[in-house]
Write an enzyme that holds these catalytic residues in place. Structure first.
Site, PDB file in Angstrom:
ATOM      1  N   CYS A   2       0.850  -1.183   0.000  1.00 41.98           N
ATOM      2  CA  CYS A   2       0.000   0.000   0.000  1.00 41.98           C
ATOM      3  C   CYS A   2       0.889   1.236   0.000  1.00 41.98           C
ATOM      4  CB  CYS A   2      -0.912   0.018   1.216  1.00 41.98           C
ATOM      5  SG  CYS A   2      -2.115  -1.330   1.273  1.00 41.98           S
ATOM      6  N   ARG A  52      -4.588   1.720  -1.555  1.00 42.79           N
ATOM      7  CA  ARG A  52      -4.701   0.385  -0.972  1.00 42.79           C
ATOM      8  C   ARG A  52      -4.507  -0.738  -1.987  1.00 42.79           C
ATOM      9  NH1 ARG A  52      -9.914  -2.795   1.421  1.00 42.79           N
ATOM     10  NH2 ARG A  52      -8.774  -4.301   2.704  1.00 42.79           N
ATOM     11  N   LEU A  53      -3.689  -1.692  -1.595  1.00 44.75           N
ATOM     12  CA  LEU A  53      -3.656  -3.007  -2.232  1.00 44.75           C
ATOM     13  C   LEU A  53      -4.340  -3.951  -1.257  1.00 44.75           C
ATOM     14  CD1 LEU A  53      -2.624  -4.892  -4.518  1.00 44.75           C
ATOM     15  CD2 LEU A  53      -0.596  -5.286  -3.107  1.00 44.75           C
ATOM     16  N   ALA A  54      -5.549  -4.367  -1.572  1.00 41.03           N
ATOM     17  CA  ALA A  54      -6.375  -5.126  -0.634  1.00 41.03           C
ATOM     18  C   ALA A  54      -5.889  -6.558  -0.513  1.00 41.03           C
ATOM     19  CB  ALA A  54      -7.829  -5.105  -1.080  1.00 41.03           C
ATOM     20  N   VAL A  55      -5.630  -7.005   0.743  1.00 40.83           N
ATOM     21  CA  VAL A  55      -5.184  -8.363   1.020  1.00 40.83           C
ATOM     22  C   VAL A  55      -6.079  -9.033   2.054  1.00 40.83           C
ATOM     23  CG1 VAL A  55      -3.278  -9.775   1.892  1.00 40.83           C
ATOM     24  CG2 VAL A  55      -2.779  -7.817   0.416  1.00 40.83           C
ATOM     25  N   GLY A  81       1.275  -2.629   4.891  1.00 41.49           N
ATOM     26  CA  GLY A  81       1.964  -3.815   5.396  1.00 41.49           C
ATOM     27  C   GLY A  81       0.989  -4.822   5.957  1.00 41.49           C
ATOM     28  N   GLU A  82       1.457  -5.620   6.892  1.00 35.87           N
ATOM     29  CA  GLU A  82       0.592  -6.621   7.500  1.00 35.87           C
ATOM     30  C   GLU A  82       1.107  -6.966   8.891  1.00 35.87           C
ATOM     31  OE1 GLU A  82      -1.352 -11.036   6.527  1.00 35.87           O
ATOM     32  OE2 GLU A  82      -0.172  -9.972   5.007  1.00 35.87           O
ATOM     33  N   ASP A 105      -6.581  -6.331   9.860  1.00 31.86           N
ATOM     34  CA  ASP A 105      -5.497  -6.119  10.815  1.00 31.86           C
ATOM     35  C   ASP A 105      -5.317  -4.629  11.105  1.00 31.86           C
ATOM     36  OD1 ASP A 105      -4.612  -5.773   8.184  1.00 31.86           O
ATOM     37  OD2 ASP A 105      -2.538  -6.276   8.666  1.00 31.86           O
TER      38      ASP A 105
END
Length: 351
Positions: A2, A52-55, A81-82, A105
């Site tokens: 992201c 956003r890159l949705a994960v 990140g995550e 998260d």
């Protein structure tokens, strides 16, 4: 991946049309980092942007994300990140009385700061196991926290200004604001020509990186750096069997945590020891067939010339591992002609 950015100005209301346009421009520079969604949040001296890159939680994880108290935003977060242990943290927070609206998260990080970071943000960040870079605005304290993961996997830059700070996942987000000087000095030139990273030298004069394992706190009184983690050497006394077992436990735990996602996952496979081991573990623990990718150049394997540090080409090893592990493999083949295409060069510079 992201992209986050923002602008804090304690001497200005950023809600005006001109400031909003600038924040939008800053956010737009990171479209390639986050193609799935975009958002901004502006209130008084604070403006936050997110691509956003949705994960995880594709619908509920939109950002900027706010934690509300008494009907008003108390904490506002832009996050990239995550956090791999977010499920465990969520259970602990629920037991402490917290209520969640999403399964992301990102929301767990918000509540972690509210529960454990009121007095010392280092305590909250120390609870997180993951790779991340984020900015947290406290509306009551009028305080911004810029946080980077322990090893600096996720990038985060900032640029102090006369009345606050600009920040972004990449320098170009900061440079989209006219308050940032587009200038390189001698130290910046040295950085571009060397292989040694220096968080205090980001090539552009006046711009800095948030150091790995650090928090940068921004208030009206100034900017303060805080250390929440640093690498220590405690010596190694385990025998070989114990060491092997411990390394395997760490790798298996890491791979299983990183397989948590609401989208298909893949590995980048080079045929070397590291990527081969991780790909094999991912295939072992995944409920779905793992996809693997490798990058190569047209004619490279056929015309390979051995050297002292690279005695064989990667391609044959990539294919052996993919076949043995049973991945759904794809080779991405690049050619010099394609890379020299003006449109490709322009896209690379823009990205």
């Amino acid at each position: 991946m992201c992209g986050i950015c923002g602008w804090i100005d304690f001497d200005r209301d950023l809600g005006g049309s001109d400031a909003r346009r600038v924040v939008s421009d800053m956010t737009a520079t990171m479209a390639y980092r986050g193609p799935d969604d975009e958002g901004t949040w502006i209130d008084g001296p604070a403006a936050l942007g997110h691509r956003r890159l949705a994960v995880i939680d594709l619908e509920g994880g939109r950002q900027p994300m706010a934690l509300h108290e008494d009907g008003r935003p108390a904490l506002v977060l832009v996050y990239g990140g995550e956090t791999y242990n977010y499920r465990e943290l969520r259970q602990r927070l629920v037991a402490l009385g917290h209520r969640f609206d999403t399964s992301s998260d990102t929301e767990v990080v918000l509540h972690a700061h509210r529960e454990w970071g009121r007095d010392d943000p280092c305590i909250a960040v120390s609870e997180l196991n993951g790779m991340f870079a984020y900015a947290l605005w406290d509306t009551a304290k009028r305080e911004l926290l810029l946080v980077r993961d322990r090893l600096g996997i996720k990038p985060l830059y900032y640029y102090p200004t006369r009345h606050g700070v600009l920040f972004g996942s990449e320098p170009k987000a900061i440079l989209a604001n006219s308050l940032a000087e587009r200038a390189m000095d001698a130290d910046g030139l040295r950085r571009t020509l060397s292989f040694v990273a220096n968080p205090d030298n980001t090539v552009f004069r006046g711009m800095r990186e948030v150091r790995p394992g650090h928090i940068v706190r921004v208030t009206r009184d100034g900017i303060q750096q805080m250390t929440y983690w640093q690498l220590t050497d405690s010596g190694h006394t385990d025998d070989v069997p114990t060491t092997v077992r411990r390394v395997r436990e760490l790798l298996e735990d890491t791979v299983q945590r990183q397989l948590i996602a609401d989208v298909p996952l893949s590995t980048l496979l080079s045929g070397g020891l590291d990527s081969s081991a991780l790909t094999a573990m991912a295939a072992r623990f995944s409920d779905e067939r793992i996809r693997s990718f490798a990058v190569d150049f047209v004619g490279y394997t056929e015309n390979f010339i051995p050297g002292p540090w690279h005695p064989t080409p990667d391609g044959p090893y990539v294919h052996e591992v993919a076949k043995y592990v049973g991945t759904d493999h794809t080779d991405i083949m690049l050619s010099a002609d394609e890379l020299m295409d003006p449109n490709v060069r322009a896209a690379a510079l823009h990205a």
